[in-house]
Enzyme design. Sequence first.
Site, PDB file in Angstrom:
ATOM      1  N   ASP A   1     -15.775 -14.459   9.118  1.00 17.21           N
ATOM      2  CA  ASP A   1     -14.347 -14.212   8.960  1.00 17.21           C
ATOM      3  C   ASP A   1     -13.765 -13.777  10.307  1.00 17.21           C
ATOM      4  O   ASP A   1     -13.882 -12.620  10.705  1.00 17.21           O
ATOM      5  CB  ASP A   1     -14.168 -13.131   7.884  1.00 17.21           C
ATOM      6  CG  ASP A   1     -12.718 -12.751   7.644  1.00 17.21           C
ATOM      7  OD1 ASP A   1     -11.849 -13.208   8.403  1.00 17.21           O
ATOM      8  OD2 ASP A   1     -12.472 -11.986   6.694  1.00 17.21           O
TER       9      ASP A   1
ATOM     10  N   TYR B   1       0.831  -1.216   0.000  1.00 21.15           N
ATOM     11  CA  TYR B   1       0.000   0.000   0.000  1.00 21.15           C
ATOM     12  C   TYR B   1       0.862   1.261   0.000  1.00 21.15           C
ATOM     13  O   TYR B   1       0.525   2.239   0.665  1.00 21.15           O
ATOM     14  CB  TYR B   1      -0.910   0.058   1.236  1.00 21.15           C
ATOM     15  CG  TYR B   1      -1.714  -1.187   1.536  1.00 21.15           C
ATOM     16  CD1 TYR B   1      -2.744  -1.593   0.691  1.00 21.15           C
ATOM     17  CD2 TYR B   1      -1.445  -1.949   2.669  1.00 21.15           C
ATOM     18  CE1 TYR B   1      -3.489  -2.714   0.980  1.00 21.15           C
ATOM     19  CE2 TYR B   1      -2.192  -3.076   2.964  1.00 21.15           C
ATOM     20  CZ  TYR B   1      -3.215  -3.456   2.119  1.00 21.15           C
ATOM     21  OH  TYR B   1      -3.958  -4.565   2.418  1.00 21.15           O
TER      22      TYR B   1
ATOM     23  N   LYS C   1      -4.117 -14.572  10.915  1.00 21.84           N
ATOM     24  CA  LYS C   1      -3.434 -13.590  11.776  1.00 21.84           C
ATOM     25  C   LYS C   1      -2.784 -14.163  13.061  1.00 21.84           C
ATOM     26  O   LYS C   1      -1.613 -14.461  13.032  1.00 21.84           O
ATOM     27  CB  LYS C   1      -4.370 -12.422  12.080  1.00 21.84           C
ATOM     28  CG  LYS C   1      -4.689 -11.628  10.809  1.00 21.84           C
ATOM     29  CD  LYS C   1      -4.799 -10.154  11.040  1.00 21.84           C
ATOM     30  CE  LYS C   1      -4.653  -9.376   9.753  1.00 21.84           C
ATOM     31  NZ  LYS C   1      -5.883  -9.214   8.973  1.00 21.84           N
TER      32      LYS C   1
ATOM     33  N   TYR D   1     -14.233  -5.952   5.545  1.00 27.36           N
ATOM     34  CA  TYR D   1     -12.933  -6.194   4.896  1.00 27.36           C
ATOM     35  C   TYR D   1     -12.631  -7.691   4.967  1.00 27.36           C
ATOM     36  O   TYR D   1     -12.705  -8.291   6.045  1.00 27.36           O
ATOM     37  CB  TYR D   1     -11.797  -5.403   5.581  1.00 27.36           C
ATOM     38  CG  TYR D   1     -10.451  -5.762   4.990  1.00 27.36           C
ATOM     39  CD1 TYR D   1     -10.038  -5.177   3.778  1.00 27.36           C
ATOM     40  CD2 TYR D   1      -9.624  -6.721   5.578  1.00 27.36           C
ATOM     41  CE1 TYR D   1      -8.836  -5.541   3.195  1.00 27.36           C
ATOM     42  CE2 TYR D   1      -8.417  -7.083   5.001  1.00 27.36           C
ATOM     43  CZ  TYR D   1      -8.022  -6.487   3.814  1.00 27.36           C
ATOM     44  OH  TYR D   1      -6.835  -6.850   3.227  1.00 27.36           O
TER      45      TYR D   1
END
Length: 434
Positions: free
Chosen positions: A246, A24, A275, A152
């Site tokens: 999620d 990014y 994660k 997201y």
Amino acid sequence: MSNTLKTALPGGFKPEGRHLWRPYTQMKTAQPALPVVSAGGVRLNLADGRSLIDGVSSWWTTVHGYSHPHIVGAICDQVERLSHVMLGGLTHAPAERLAARLAALAPGDLDHVFFCESGSVSVEIAMKMAVQSWINRGVHGRTRFVCFRGGYHGDTIATMSVCDPEEGMHALFAGSLPQQIVADLPQDSESTARFEALLDAHAHEIAGVVTEPLVQGAGGMRFFSPETLRTIRAACDARGLPLIVDEIMTGFGRLGTMFACEKAGIVPDVMTVSKALTGGTLPLAAAIASRGMFEHFWRDEASAALMHGPTYMGNPAACAAANASLDLFEREPRLDQVAQIEAAYARLLPPARDIPGVVDVRWQGAIGVIEMPGLPELDALKSGFVEAGVWVRPFGNIVYLMPPYVISQEDLEHLIRTTVAVTRAWAEHHFGAG
Ligand SMILES: *Cc1c(COP(=O)(O)O)cnc(C)c1O
């Protein structure tokens, strides 16, 4: 400013800055990245000798802190014995053991664990499970997903398509993304009616519903109630739609329970985790399917098999790391530590409410948030944190904290106070002193 550093830094670290393409990042104008040479506990050690308290757990992964000896030991042992082997036709103890432990930990009948290497891919796999589960039943045309504004789920093509259409990269990639059905979270009777009407209007083409549980993370750390998650579950049940939850950010204690679903008392058809799965050591993710979802693939025909298989799936070292991480959840008081982080936010974050311009201050579990009207001159704010000795990465319109669960009370209080003070000084400059 050129981001090419010509001189070697201590530790033989030479960030040339020419070949490494960062995430990014506008490489032409970005400030140089900070070289990290080592990390231990909650501290990142920089090449210039400074150390920073990590307030964001390296993109929400390092829940036990860096270099926890139990995980490091488990990885080293495993790498020496069997660092990798394909899962096609072969299997190994670390993956078998981890799958069994995840099945036991996950809510309800989430019993069947499919491994991959990144969160985005685990969401893609969950989506493929949903789509193929219809095909395997002879139902065709169910190819679209219902997802939520503010959500997201990753950066790959299919997962971008289920992210928030404004916040995400929809506009940029318009035309190359599958068109999904975007709903507002059902938070009251009016939005619930609209959500249910949308499900009915698209009844024949919906493959499933995808949501984060109780907090939309990368979409801005927006919390929502267990009731909303139960409403989504009930609407799916009433229509026989698979629900993908999620838990990539929330899984492994983030909100104070092992999985956020537990707080709502619901069981998804597929749950994704990544994660914190390996405690922030090696890449690993999983899509964990319910017995009912798995049964759609349990057929005599080979063509009904789940058509997926990442090369490195179930890597033994990554599975050993995840098993060691789960040991630590059993042996050490991780969920109590999350409760202590939440209590520290309750004591030390409210003073941020009178920061000039502040929109909201909120917290839950290990997540603390200061929401601003916007973050102009973000680089100045980021530098302010580094100069104050903390690694905090504001994005969108929020400054947030998500430290490793093992952070000491002293470091935690210092981290929160510093974050509030740096944000205040920056906001006084940008929004006036109130
Ligand atoms: C980070 C994240 C992902 C993507 O995971 P990657 O490993 O970066 O691909 C997906 N969903 C949620 C909720 C996340 O927080």
